[in-house]
Every structure is written in structure tokens, then in C-alpha cells.
Design an enzyme around this catalytic site. Structure first.
Site, PDB file in Angstrom:
ATOM      1  CB  THR A  48      -0.918   0.175   1.249  1.00 54.70           C
ATOM      2  OG1 THR A  48      -1.632  -1.217   1.146  1.00 54.70           O
ATOM      3  CG2 THR A  48      -1.674   1.042   1.100  1.00 54.70           C
ATOM      4  CB  THR A  49       3.784   2.268   2.169  1.00 55.39           C
ATOM      5  OG1 THR A  49       2.974   1.839   3.175  1.00 55.39           O
ATOM      6  CG2 THR A  49       4.575   3.642   2.478  1.00 55.39           C
ATOM      7  CE1 TYR A 112     -15.926  -1.273  -5.944  1.00 55.75           C
ATOM      8  CE2 TYR A 112     -15.943  -3.112  -7.671  1.00 55.75           C
ATOM      9  CZ  TYR A 112     -16.373  -1.904  -7.248  1.00 55.75           C
ATOM     10  OH  TYR A 112     -17.478  -1.429  -7.787  1.00 55.75           O
ATOM     11  CE1 TYR A 137      -2.132  -4.375   5.596  1.00 58.01           C
ATOM     12  CE2 TYR A 137      -1.466  -4.146   3.325  1.00 58.01           C
ATOM     13  CZ  TYR A 137      -1.779  -3.582   4.311  1.00 58.01           C
ATOM     14  OH  TYR A 137      -1.946  -2.133   4.633  1.00 58.01           O
ATOM     15  NE  ARG A 142      -5.010   2.094   2.731  1.00 55.08           N
ATOM     16  CZ  ARG A 142      -4.561   3.001   2.218  1.00 55.08           C
ATOM     17  NH1 ARG A 142      -4.940   3.050   0.852  1.00 55.08           N
ATOM     18  NH2 ARG A 142      -4.099   4.317   2.597  1.00 55.08           N
ATOM     19  CE  LYS A 166       0.974  -3.623   7.095  1.00 55.50           C
ATOM     20  NZ  LYS A 166       1.239  -2.869   5.859  1.00 55.50           N
ATOM     21  CB  ILE A 211       4.705  -4.736   8.267  1.00 55.99           C
ATOM     22  CG1 ILE A 211       5.183  -6.082   8.288  1.00 55.99           C
ATOM     23  CG2 ILE A 211       4.764  -4.253   6.753  1.00 55.99           C
ATOM     24  CD1 ILE A 211       4.319  -6.804   7.508  1.00 55.99           C
TER      25      ILE A 211
END
Length: 319
Positions: A48-49, A112, A137, A142, A166, A211
Site C-alpha cells: 500500500t505504501t 472491492y 495482510y 481499505r 500483518k 511492518i
């Protein structure tokens, strides 16, 4: 893969300032070298980052291959983000990561589509066939889907490649139960904090590291937070957690990740470029608030009586 523990950086993807915001490979190598000498144990590129949704297939491969090559002479483990809301795409990227020489992969819950538990299980069973170690994750804010304890345990039982989690749902009760239940598995299972500000609480219930977004600018701080806890120097780890809490929270409140951390990195002279649309830069007001929290944290961490050496960004100008 052996049980991994410590501070893992969720690395930004540096871009040039051209119209295409092309990937800055030279800067990427610099960042990896910076982490190799700063106590970071592993790097997650293209998470994501790392703005993975905006990277083309070729760019994703460029970032991952450059990271692996730059880290080859170091002790850094490389854990690319290979997740997708398309199982075929996630499998393809996981296979490519394995081919490039990644140590493991970070796979976000399919987003989604809002798949059922049965669909999520089938998704990870396909990924399990690749054979590359997988870190789940879980970030429902999100993805719109939360894995939950029972599904995580079912995934671990059905998918031997899954070696960790994570945890980015902020639910300490659930994270505690996952850690406890993981002791019943027939293999090591690592739980990492996915929220910098919750690292110490998650370590306290059995987590093994973080993380980290904040580690992009203060890798030695995050490394010392985890390392001091492992040494049972609890006053040290508590102090670092309290000193950095405001800055870590401000990173989340100031805009969509990675816009705030990139703004701070650029302010400190790391020159990683901006974010790709639809993410935009943060406002002057939010930047001022971030810098204020950075100043407070820096003052606390550099107090003369605090036995922390060389924890700040080497050679960078503080505000």
C-alpha cells in the site's frame, strides 16, 4: 522461511519529477542501502505504501527486481506485495516474485469484490500452490473485508505457505486471540503490527515486530522499539513507543498513506517525489501539524539522558 521478527519497512516507491512520474531506480537503491545499515530486517516493496495500485506490470517488476538486486549483498529479506482482487493476477505476481528471488510475499485480502469466506479460502489455496511463503495482510478499512480469527486459522490449516499476518485492523482482542491460537499450529507463525502506534501493545500480546510506514524516515527508532522489547528492556521500549506515538498517529490522520510519509521524506531531503493520482499532496495545515509532531518526537528521543544512539535520520535536516 525462518520465523521473521523485527522492524520491516513498508517502502515508498520513489518517483522522478517528470510528467510520467517514472520510477526512480537510483533513489530506490539509496533507500535500500539506508535500511541495510539502520537495523531494518526486511523490506516490503509494492505494498500500500508503495502505491501498488498505480504501478504497471512493468513498473511492479522493476521495483521488485531492483529491490532484490540492491539487497543481495545485505541481510535484508524482501517481501513484495503481490495481492490483487483478481486471483489470477495475485497468482501471477506471486509466481513472478518467486522467480525474481523474493523471500516471501505480502498478500492483501481481496478488496472491492467482497468475497465470501469460502472465496477467500479458495483464493489463498491457489496462491499456496506457488510455494512462496505468504504473509496475510488484513486491513478491512481499505478492503471492506475482515478476515477474522476463525478464517485466519482455517487459512493457516489449509495453506502451509502462510507464515504470518500483518494485522492492520486495530482490534487488540482479536490479535491476541490469533497469537494464542497460532501456538496450536504445527509451524511458526509471525504476527506483525500493521499500525506503527500499536506496535508495543501487539508485541506485548505475542507479536514479533512491525511492518512500518514510519520506518521510512526513522528505521533505527522502530528497530530499537522492537529490539528493546526483545531484550526485556521494557522501560526503553515503553519510552520509544510513547515518544513516537503522536507522530505515528499524525501520519495516519494527515491524509491517505503514503502522502504524509512522502511529504515528510521530501521535507527531510530524501527526495522521493510525490504520489500518483488519485492520491494528492497534503495541505499546508496538515504538513505543519506533522512537522510539529516530528519536532516533539525528535526532542524526546534526543534528550541527553536517553540511552538511544544514532536513531534519527543520518545526515538529514530536522525541522
Amino acid at each position: 522461511m525462518q520465523l521473521l521478527n523485527g522492524s520491516v519497512v513498508a517502502l515508498v516507491t520513489p518517483f522522478h519529477g517528470d510528467n510520467d512520474q517514472s520510477v526512480n531506480r537510483e533513489k530506490l537503491v539509496e533507500l535500500i542501502e539506508f535500511h541495510a545499515i539502520s537495523g531494518t530486517v526486511a523490506i516490503v516493496p509494492c505494498g500500500t505504501t508503495g502505491e501498488s495500485p498505480t504501478l504497471s506490470d512493468d513498473e511492479w517488476e522493476t521495483v521488485v527486481s531492483t529491490t532484490i538486486e540492491a539487497a543481495r549483498s545485505t541481510s535484508l529479506k524482501i517481501i513484495p506485495g503481490t495481492g490483487s482482487n483478481s486471483t489470477r493476477e495475485a497468482v501471477r505476481r506471486t509466481e513472478q516474485a518467486a522467480k525474481l528471488g523474493a523471500d516471501a510475499c505480502l498478500v492483501v485480502t481481496p478488496y472491492y469484490n467482497r468475497p465470501s469466506p469460502e472465496g477467500i479460502l479458495a483464493h489463498y489455496q491457489e496462491l499456496d500452490k506457488v510455494g512462496l511463503p505468504i504473509i496475510l495482510y488484513d486491513i478491512p478499512s481499505r478492503t471492506g473485508v475482515e478476515l477474522g480469527v476463525e478464517l485466519i486459522m482455517a487459512l493457516c490449516e489449509k495453506c502451509p505457505s502462510i507464515i504470518g499476518l500483518k494485522a492492520s485492523n486495530g482490534n487488540l482482542d482479536q490479535i491476541t486471540e490469533i497469537v494464542y491460537r497460532s501456538y496450536q499450529l504445527d509451524r511458526p507463525f509471525s504476527v506483525f503490527s500493521g499500525d506503527d502506534s500499536l506496535t508495543l501493545p501487539i508485541l506485548a500480546v505475542g507479536g514479533v515486530g512491525v511492518i512500518s510506514v514510519a520506518a521510512n524516515v526513522m528505521p533505527s527508532v522502530m528497530n530499537e522499539l522492537v529490539a528493546s522489547f526483545e531484550r526485556r528492556e521494557l522501560n526503553q521500549s515503553k519510552f520509544i513507543a510513547q515518544a513516537s506515538h503522536g507522530f505515528c498517529r499524525a501520519l495516519l490522520k494527515s491524509g491517505s498513506n503514503p502522502a504524509p510519509i512522502k511529504a515528510i521524506m521530501n521535507h527531510l531531503g530524501l527526495n522521493v517525489g510525490g504520489c500518483r493520482l488519485p492520491l494528492s499532496g497534503i495541505s499546508n495545515e496538515k504538513m505543519a501539524a506533522l512537522l510539529h509532531e516530528l519536532q516533539i518526537m525528535t526532542a524526546k528521543l534526543t534528550a541527553p539522558h536517553i540511552p538511544i544512539d544514532d536513531i534519527l535520520i543520518k545526515g538529514q535536516k530536522l525541522p
